[in-house]
Design a protein around this motif. Structure first.
Motif, short mmCIF file in Angstrom:
data_model
loop_
_atom_site.label_atom_id
_atom_site.label_comp_id
_atom_site.label_asym_id
_atom_site.label_seq_id
_atom_site.Cartn_x
_atom_site.Cartn_y
_atom_site.Cartn_z
N GLY A 228 -16.37 -15.58 21.42
CA GLY A 228 -15.93 -16.90 21.87
C GLY A 228 -15.05 -16.76 23.09
O GLY A 228 -15.06 -15.72 23.76
N SER A 229 -14.27 -17.77 23.36
CA SER A 229 -13.45 -17.75 24.57
C SER A 229 -12.21 -16.88 24.36
O SER A 229 -11.79 -16.62 23.23
CB SER A 229 -13.04 -19.18 24.91
N THR A 230 -11.62 -16.48 25.46
CA THR A 230 -10.40 -15.66 25.40
C THR A 230 -9.28 -16.42 24.72
O THR A 230 -8.51 -15.86 23.93
CB THR A 230 -10.03 -15.22 26.83
N GLN A 231 -9.22 -17.73 24.99
CA GLN A 231 -8.19 -18.56 24.36
C GLN A 231 -8.32 -18.53 22.83
O GLN A 231 -7.34 -18.36 22.11
CB GLN A 231 -8.39 -19.98 24.88
N THR A 232 -9.55 -18.68 22.34
CA THR A 232 -9.77 -18.62 20.89
C THR A 232 -9.44 -17.22 20.37
O THR A 232 -8.86 -17.07 19.30
CB THR A 232 -11.22 -19.00 20.55
N GLY A 233 -9.80 -16.19 21.14
CA GLY A 233 -9.51 -14.82 20.74
C GLY A 233 -8.03 -14.60 20.49
O GLY A 233 -7.64 -13.95 19.52
N LYS A 234 -7.21 -15.19 21.34
CA LYS A 234 -5.76 -15.03 21.17
C LYS A 234 -5.28 -15.71 19.88
O LYS A 234 -4.47 -15.18 19.14
CB LYS A 234 -5.01 -15.61 22.38
N LYS A 235 -5.83 -16.91 19.62
CA LYS A 235 -5.43 -17.63 18.39
C LYS A 235 -5.89 -16.85 17.16
O LYS A 235 -5.16 -16.75 16.17
CB LYS A 235 -6.09 -19.02 18.37
N VAL A 236 -7.10 -16.34 17.22
CA VAL A 236 -7.66 -15.60 16.06
C VAL A 236 -6.84 -14.34 15.81
O VAL A 236 -6.50 -14.02 14.67
CB VAL A 236 -9.15 -15.28 16.31
N MET A 237 -6.49 -13.64 16.88
CA MET A 237 -5.73 -12.40 16.70
C MET A 237 -4.35 -12.69 16.11
O MET A 237 -3.88 -11.97 15.22
CB MET A 237 -5.59 -11.72 18.06
N ALA A 238 -3.71 -13.77 16.58
CA ALA A 238 -2.40 -14.12 16.06
C ALA A 238 -2.49 -14.50 14.57
O ALA A 238 -1.68 -14.04 13.76
CB ALA A 238 -1.81 -15.28 16.86
N ALA A 239 -3.51 -15.29 14.22
CA ALA A 239 -3.64 -15.72 12.82
C ALA A 239 -4.02 -14.54 11.93
O ALA A 239 -3.53 -14.42 10.80
CB ALA A 239 -4.68 -16.84 12.71
N ALA A 240 -4.86 -13.65 12.43
CA ALA A 240 -5.30 -12.49 11.64
C ALA A 240 -4.14 -11.53 11.38
O ALA A 240 -4.14 -10.79 10.39
CB ALA A 240 -6.43 -11.76 12.36
N ALA A 241 -3.13 -11.57 12.25
CA ALA A 241 -1.98 -10.67 12.09
C ALA A 241 -1.24 -10.96 10.78
O ALA A 241 -0.64 -10.06 10.19
CB ALA A 241 -1.03 -10.82 13.27
N GLN A 242 -1.31 -12.20 10.29
CA GLN A 242 -0.58 -12.56 9.07
C GLN A 242 -1.07 -11.76 7.87
O GLN A 242 -0.32 -11.51 6.94
CB GLN A 242 -0.72 -14.07 8.78
N THR A 243 -2.34 -11.40 7.86
CA THR A 243 -2.88 -10.61 6.75
C THR A 243 -3.36 -9.25 7.25
O THR A 243 -4.09 -8.56 6.55
CB THR A 243 -4.04 -11.37 6.08
N LEU A 244 -2.97 -8.88 8.46
CA LEU A 244 -3.32 -7.59 9.07
C LEU A 244 -4.81 -7.28 8.98
O LEU A 244 -5.21 -6.18 8.63
CB LEU A 244 -2.49 -6.47 8.47
N LYS A 245 -5.61 -8.27 9.33
CA LYS A 245 -7.06 -8.05 9.35
C LYS A 245 -7.46 -7.27 10.58
O LYS A 245 -6.85 -7.44 11.64
CB LYS A 245 -7.79 -9.39 9.44
N ARG A 246 -8.50 -6.50 10.44
CA ARG A 246 -9.12 -5.90 11.63
C ARG A 246 -9.76 -7.03 12.44
O ARG A 246 -10.36 -7.93 11.85
CB ARG A 246 -10.18 -4.90 11.20
N VAL A 247 -9.65 -6.99 13.77
CA VAL A 247 -10.33 -8.01 14.58
C VAL A 247 -11.25 -7.33 15.59
O VAL A 247 -10.95 -6.26 16.10
CB VAL A 247 -9.36 -8.96 15.33
#
Ligand code: NAD
Length: 480
Positions: A228-247
């Motif tokens: 997806g877009s870089t903007q979405t990538g940043k949101k996804v990475m930030a949200a995934a950090a809460q559960t330390l998911k691999r992205v």
């Protein structure tokens, strides 16, 4: 065709989701209604994938069994290739003959067959004695339940690029296509049982960004793969950090083409035109910034304008059409905004710049060449996602490399020159995941595709992609 949610091997009605309309961008007609999944729907899909992962119905199959199922899935798609291509064109506006049927479908079938083969690759799994009295084993294991989130520009291909390596590795999946283009991914879901992929291994939830967000936040999802877009990538990475998911993030691009004065200008013009107009320029690797050595700047302008004006734009279901509409009215307004801002900053529009005459319905936009831009113009720095190239002159190799690298993105780039030494020097200096020499855009299943810088990280295609869906476990055995 039933457009409910595909969970645990069956169509399921929404638990808390609403419905949303799917539009044909060439006619602006509503062609289907699908579920806009809510949190409870996402949770049901994740629970199905979790059960399927931990009971081993897929992860404990042998690599050979998984491989066979993926080959069967590719065969099932191929058996219905015209139907898949037709629906893909209906919800995206892609030309049916040249793009959906002629390129996207054959490529994604090949990608799936590649991952069927890669499923049997034992690379990285080995045993050895590294300490006296112990044997160490490396096990390459599937990462677990994977959430996969796809964009609208290549709906089925992106679904396959994600499913192929995840399934080959033994993961189970919840896949969310983009809101406007879910139809072919739903058709694919229905083929799983026929291919021998058990219920719950692949779940498809349709929906918007909130459904994607719920998937990213879900504690039972071990990894998120987003295109997806870089903007979405940043949101996804930030949200995934809460559960330390691999992205795994395949994000935007802003590909440069560096043209030297010894290049074959006709070949460059033709390849840059394909690079700029394929999929109506809605491609993360699209040729967008053409930098030309000063001595051939005029000649390249002329050749490129002629080639861009030769592209046949029109109804996606007319056989010789090479370029269809943009995906939506919003996208057309966005592209037009970039052109207007460039024009008022002093750029020259050599051809195109708006909707083509005679195509009143549909979100069409003419192939467009914008000359005399400057490096800091937003049309040079940001992803336009339309059939638009900018032209700018440069004086020497060093300046060309500087211009090429001087954006936030790093997905793909190309160099046109007959001097192979120069091409290799530049390839090593360009900060992009793919560098083509004397071409722009070809991809194949064997070689990795993925970005540097703000284009993301992780690879699609190639054996590296399968590795991204695996974790390494060390088992150590004492000889006692
Ligand atoms: P997008 O980022 O708007 O949406 C992509 C997907 O993410 C959609 O399914 C969307 O619903 C979902 N999403 C949006 N916000 C979310 C959030 N906060 N949490 C979770 N999911 C969320 O992108 P798009 O407009 O659909 O696609 C175009 C973009 O994709 C372009 O930037 C293009 O360059 C990029 N792209 C990259 C590649 C690549 O291989 N690098 C390939 C194709 C497209």
């Amino acid at each position: 065709m039933d457009y409910r949610l595909w969970i645990d091997g069956q169509w399921q009605a929404a638990r808390d989701g609403a419905m949303m309309a799917i539009e044909n961008p060439a006619t602006q007609e509503v062609i289907a209604q699908v579920v806009d999944a809510g949190r409870a729907d996402v949770d049901a899909a994740v629970q199905a994938a979790k059960t399927a992962f931990y009971d081993g119905r897929w992860s404990r199959k042998t690599p050979g069994e998984r491989s066979l199922a993926l080959f069967r899935l590719a065969d099932r798609i191929e058996a219905r290739i015209e139907e898949f291509a037709r629906v893909e064109s209906l919800h995206t506006g892609k030309p049916y003959a040249s793009t959906s049927l002629g390129a996207d479908l054959p490529m994604l079938i090949d990608n799936l067959r590649f991952f069927a083969t890669a499923a049997r690759d034992t690379h990285g799994s080995h045993a050895g004695e590294f300490m006296a009295g112990y044997t160490s084993m490396y096990r390459r294991e599937p990462v677990g339940v994977v959430g996969q989130i796809a964009p609208w520009n290549y709906p089925l291909m992106m679904a396959v690029w994600k499913l192929g390596p995840a399934l080959a590795a033994g993961c189970t999946v919840v896949l969310k296509p983009a809101p406007g283009t879910p139809l072919t991914t739903l058709m694919l879901a229905e083929l799983m049982a026929e291919a021998g992929i058990p219920a719950g291994v692949v779940n498809v939830i349709t929906g918007g960004n909130d459904a994607g967000q719920a998937l990213v936040e879900h504690p039972d999802v071990r990894m998120i793969s987003l295109t997806g877009s870089t903007q979405t990538g940043k949101k996804v990475m930030a949200a995934a950090a809460q559960t330390l998911k691999r992205v795994h993030l395949e994000l935007g691009g802003k590909a440069p083409i560096l043209v030297f004065d010894d290049a074959d200008i006709e070949a460059l013009a033709s390849k840059a035109t394909v690079g700029a107009t394929y999929n109506t320029g809605q491609d993360c690797t699209a040729a967008t910034r053409v930098y030309v050595q000063r001595g051939v700047y005029e000649a390249v302008q002329e050749a490129l304008v002629a080639a861009m004006e030769g592209v046949k734009v029109g109804d996606p279901f007319t056989d010789d059409v090479e370029m269809g509409p943009l995906i939506s009215q919003t996208q057309r307004e966005r592209v037009a905004g970039f052109i207007a801002r460039a024009r008022s900053a002093g750029a020259r529009i050599l051809t195109g710049g708006g909707a083509p005459a005679g195509l009143e319905k549909g979100y069409y936009f003419s192939p467009t060449v914008v000359a005399d831009v400057e490096q800091q113009f937003d049309i040079v720095q940001n992803e336009v996602f339309g059939p638009v190239v900018t032209l700018m002159p440069f004086d020497d190799e060093e300046q060309a490399i500087h211009y090429g690298n001087d954006v936030l993105y790093g997905l793909a780039a190309s160099v046109f020159t007959k001097d192979i030494g120069r091409a290799m020097r530049i390839a090593s200096e360009l900060e992009f995941g793919t560098v083509w020499i004397n071409d722009h855009m070809p991809l194949n299943s064997e070689t990795p595709h993925g970005g540097f810088k703000q284009s993301g990280f992780g690879k699609d295609l190639s054996a590296e992609a399968m590795g991204d869906y695996q974790v390494t476990k060390h088992v150590m055995i004492a000889h006692t």
